[in-house]
Motif scaffolding. Structure first.
Motif, mmCIF file in Angstrom:
data_model
loop_
_atom_site.group_PDB
_atom_site.id
_atom_site.type_symbol
_atom_site.label_atom_id
_atom_site.label_comp_id
_atom_site.label_asym_id
_atom_site.label_seq_id
_atom_site.Cartn_x
_atom_site.Cartn_y
_atom_site.Cartn_z
ATOM 1 N N ILE A 1 0.795 -1.210 0.035
ATOM 2 C CA ILE A 1 -0.109 -0.021 -0.016
ATOM 3 C C ILE A 1 0.842 1.164 0.105
ATOM 4 C CG2 ILE A 1 -1.876 1.317 1.372
ATOM 5 C CD1 ILE A 1 -2.689 -1.315 2.459
ATOM 6 N N ASN A 2 1.816 1.521 1.006
ATOM 7 C CA ASN A 2 2.605 2.418 1.047
ATOM 8 C C ASN A 2 4.148 2.166 0.782
ATOM 9 O OD1 ASN A 2 0.790 4.637 1.897
ATOM 10 N ND2 ASN A 2 0.418 3.527 3.595
ATOM 11 N N GLY A 3 4.296 0.801 0.689
ATOM 12 C CA GLY A 3 5.592 0.121 0.562
ATOM 13 C C GLY A 3 5.581 -1.440 0.955
ATOM 14 N N PRO A 4 6.651 -1.873 0.452
ATOM 15 C CA PRO A 4 6.820 -3.452 0.559
ATOM 16 C C PRO A 4 6.666 -4.010 2.006
ATOM 17 C CG PRO A 4 8.569 -2.723 -0.459
ATOM 18 C CD PRO A 4 7.980 -1.441 -0.074
ATOM 19 N N ASN A 5 7.052 -2.907 3.092
ATOM 20 C CA ASN A 5 6.672 -3.347 4.631
ATOM 21 C C ASN A 5 5.264 -3.778 4.986
ATOM 22 O OD1 ASN A 5 9.565 -3.211 5.119
ATOM 23 N ND2 ASN A 5 9.266 -1.097 5.706
ATOM 24 N N ASP A 6 4.514 -3.341 4.218
ATOM 25 C CA ASP A 6 2.997 -3.506 4.429
ATOM 26 C C ASP A 6 2.480 -5.088 4.521
ATOM 27 O OD1 ASP A 6 1.714 -1.018 4.563
ATOM 28 O OD2 ASP A 6 1.976 -0.668 2.704
ATOM 29 N N TRP A 7 3.309 -5.664 3.493
ATOM 30 C CA TRP A 7 3.170 -7.109 3.600
ATOM 31 C C TRP A 7 3.537 -7.746 4.749
ATOM 32 C CZ3 TRP A 7 -0.177 -8.892 0.053
ATOM 33 C CH2 TRP A 7 -0.456 -8.038 -1.203
ATOM 34 N N CYS B 1 6.069 -7.956 -6.716
ATOM 35 C CA CYS B 1 6.707 -6.858 -6.100
ATOM 36 C C CYS B 1 8.046 -6.869 -6.835
ATOM 37 C CB CYS B 1 6.667 -6.957 -4.918
ATOM 38 S SG CYS B 1 5.112 -6.397 -3.980
ATOM 39 N N CYS B 2 8.723 -7.571 -7.532
ATOM 40 C CA CYS B 2 9.760 -7.649 -8.126
ATOM 41 C C CYS B 2 9.967 -7.810 -9.668
ATOM 42 C CB CYS B 2 10.895 -9.010 -7.573
ATOM 43 S SG CYS B 2 11.156 -8.888 -5.751
ATOM 44 N N ALA C 1 14.771 -17.576 -6.625
ATOM 45 C CA ALA C 1 14.338 -17.304 -5.239
ATOM 46 C C ALA C 1 13.145 -16.383 -5.125
ATOM 47 C CB ALA C 1 15.371 -16.662 -4.623
ATOM 48 N N GLU C 2 12.532 -16.632 -4.103
ATOM 49 C CA GLU C 2 11.242 -15.560 -3.795
ATOM 50 C C GLU C 2 11.691 -14.233 -3.578
ATOM 51 O OE1 GLU C 2 8.090 -16.853 -3.781
ATOM 52 O OE2 GLU C 2 8.654 -18.751 -4.273
ATOM 53 N N CYS C 3 10.600 -13.287 -4.072
ATOM 54 C CA CYS C 3 11.018 -11.799 -3.726
ATOM 55 C C CYS C 3 10.832 -11.525 -2.405
ATOM 56 C CB CYS C 3 9.589 -11.068 -4.575
ATOM 57 S SG CYS C 3 9.845 -9.344 -4.713
ATOM 58 N N SER C 4 12.034 -10.827 -1.975
ATOM 59 C CA SER C 4 11.945 -10.476 -0.514
ATOM 60 C C SER C 4 12.249 -9.051 -0.469
ATOM 61 C CB SER C 4 13.109 -11.178 -0.188
ATOM 62 O OG SER C 4 14.244 -11.147 -0.498
ATOM 63 N N ILE C 5 12.362 -8.384 0.832
ATOM 64 C CA ILE C 5 12.773 -7.072 1.246
ATOM 65 C C ILE C 5 14.146 -6.768 0.690
ATOM 66 C CG2 ILE C 5 13.658 -7.250 3.504
ATOM 67 C CD1 ILE C 5 11.225 -4.776 2.392
ATOM 68 N N ASN C 6 15.057 -7.863 0.519
ATOM 69 C CA ASN C 6 16.567 -7.553 -0.189
ATOM 70 C C ASN C 6 16.653 -7.738 -1.493
ATOM 71 O OD1 ASN C 6 17.356 -6.832 2.938
ATOM 72 N ND2 ASN C 6 17.241 -9.140 3.292
ATOM 73 N N SER C 7 15.639 -8.099 -2.244
ATOM 74 C CA SER C 7 15.850 -8.489 -3.648
ATOM 75 C C SER C 7 16.153 -6.921 -4.495
ATOM 76 C CB SER C 7 14.352 -8.837 -4.112
ATOM 77 O OG SER C 7 14.025 -10.153 -3.719
ATOM 78 N N PRO C 8 17.124 -7.221 -5.140
ATOM 79 C CA PRO C 8 17.667 -6.083 -6.010
ATOM 80 C C PRO C 8 16.574 -5.286 -7.054
ATOM 81 C CG PRO C 8 18.718 -7.974 -6.815
ATOM 82 C CD PRO C 8 17.911 -8.668 -5.482
ATOM 83 N N THR C 9 15.701 -6.352 -7.334
ATOM 84 C CA THR C 9 14.669 -5.922 -8.302
ATOM 85 C C THR C 9 13.316 -5.362 -7.462
ATOM 86 O OG1 THR C 9 13.896 -8.082 -8.947
ATOM 87 C CG2 THR C 9 15.770 -7.123 -10.273
ATOM 88 N N LEU C 10 13.234 -5.281 -6.350
ATOM 89 C CA LEU C 10 12.106 -4.982 -5.442
ATOM 90 C C LEU C 10 11.543 -3.483 -5.957
ATOM 91 C CD1 LEU C 10 10.234 -5.740 -3.113
ATOM 92 C CD2 LEU C 10 11.763 -4.532 -1.652
#
Length: 239
Positions: free
Chosen positions: A149-155, A166-167, A178-187
């Motif tokens: 909503i306002n950013g990846p942290n909403d999940w 999200c990536c 790998a799964e998309c995560s908060i540290n993914s470079p293409t997030l």
């Protein structure tokens, strides 16, 4: 029936205006269809009826304009008082409809963000279990390059894994998928709320601008038609 020189000029101006109306009808139709296509599926994120009905209204108005232009052209060429009056009434109704869409587009965009925020907050938790919610979020996050909503942290705040949408593309870690995560470079780091609001506001601005702009031109057509109808009627009365 011969008209005076001034009214003859009005007659031909009215005929030219109707050719213009035919073109504006096509413009309205195209803008309405484009708005209908571009607002889906984002339209599901708001309970503001304007964003559901406005494109449909524009499409209907665009089609009607062609019919109205026919009455105007025939009435002007044949100097038919009844057809010109019919043209004036239809054109006035269209003018009011387009003006209403334009004003509503300006007024409603102010309430849009709260409506979308409320909907996103109510549905994000249903992402794993509701296919419709999942499809909507996935399309938005893919098309608008956003996340949450306002950013990846909403999940994470809703105790949910970050969706792969999200990536950008397939996430690769150490040479393996790998799964998309908060540290993914293409997030996608930006939230979807601002992006969706901006997208729908652009559509509303186009609908409002086109509606008001064309309505003003058509108001001139109503004035010309009334002048011509009045002249034709006075000619009948003097015969």
């Amino acid at each position: 029936m011969a008209l005076g020189g001034g009214m003859s000029c009005v007659k031909y101006l009215l005929f030219l205006f109707n050719l213009l109306f035919a073109i504006t009808g096509l413009i309205i139709l195209i803008v309405g269809i484009k708005a209908e296509v571009n607002s889906s599926p984002y339209i599901d994120l708001t309970d503001e009826n304007f964003y559901t009905s406005a494109p449909v209204v524009m499409i209907i108005v665009g089609i009607i304009v062609f019919v109205v232009a026919f009455f105007g052209c025939c009435g002007a060429v044949k100097e038919n008082h009844c057809m010109i009056i019919t043209f004036s009434v239809f054109l006035l109704i269209i003018f009011l409809a387009e003006l209403g869409v334009g004003i509503a587009g300006y007024v409603k965009h102010k309430d849009l963000e709260n409506s979308i925020l409320r909907h996103l907050n109510d549905t994000i938790k249903d992402y794993p279990t509701n296919p419709d919610v999942q499809r909507t979020f996935d399309i938005i996050q893919t098309d608008l390059k956003c996340c949450g909503i306002n950013g990846p942290n909403d999940w994470e705040n809703n105790k949910l894994p970050i969706p792969n949408t999200c990536c950008d593309g397939q996430v690769i870690t150490n040479g393996t998928p790998a799964e998309c995560s908060i540290n993914s470079p293409t997030l996608h780091n930006k939230g979807c709320l601002a992006e969706v609001v901006s997208h729908l506001q652009e559509i509303a601005a186009v609908l409002g601008g086109v509606g008001i702009g064309i309505a003003i031109v058509q108001l001139l057509g109503v004035i010309f038609a009334c002048c011509l109808a009045r002249s034709i009627r006075s000619q009948y009365e003097t015969v």
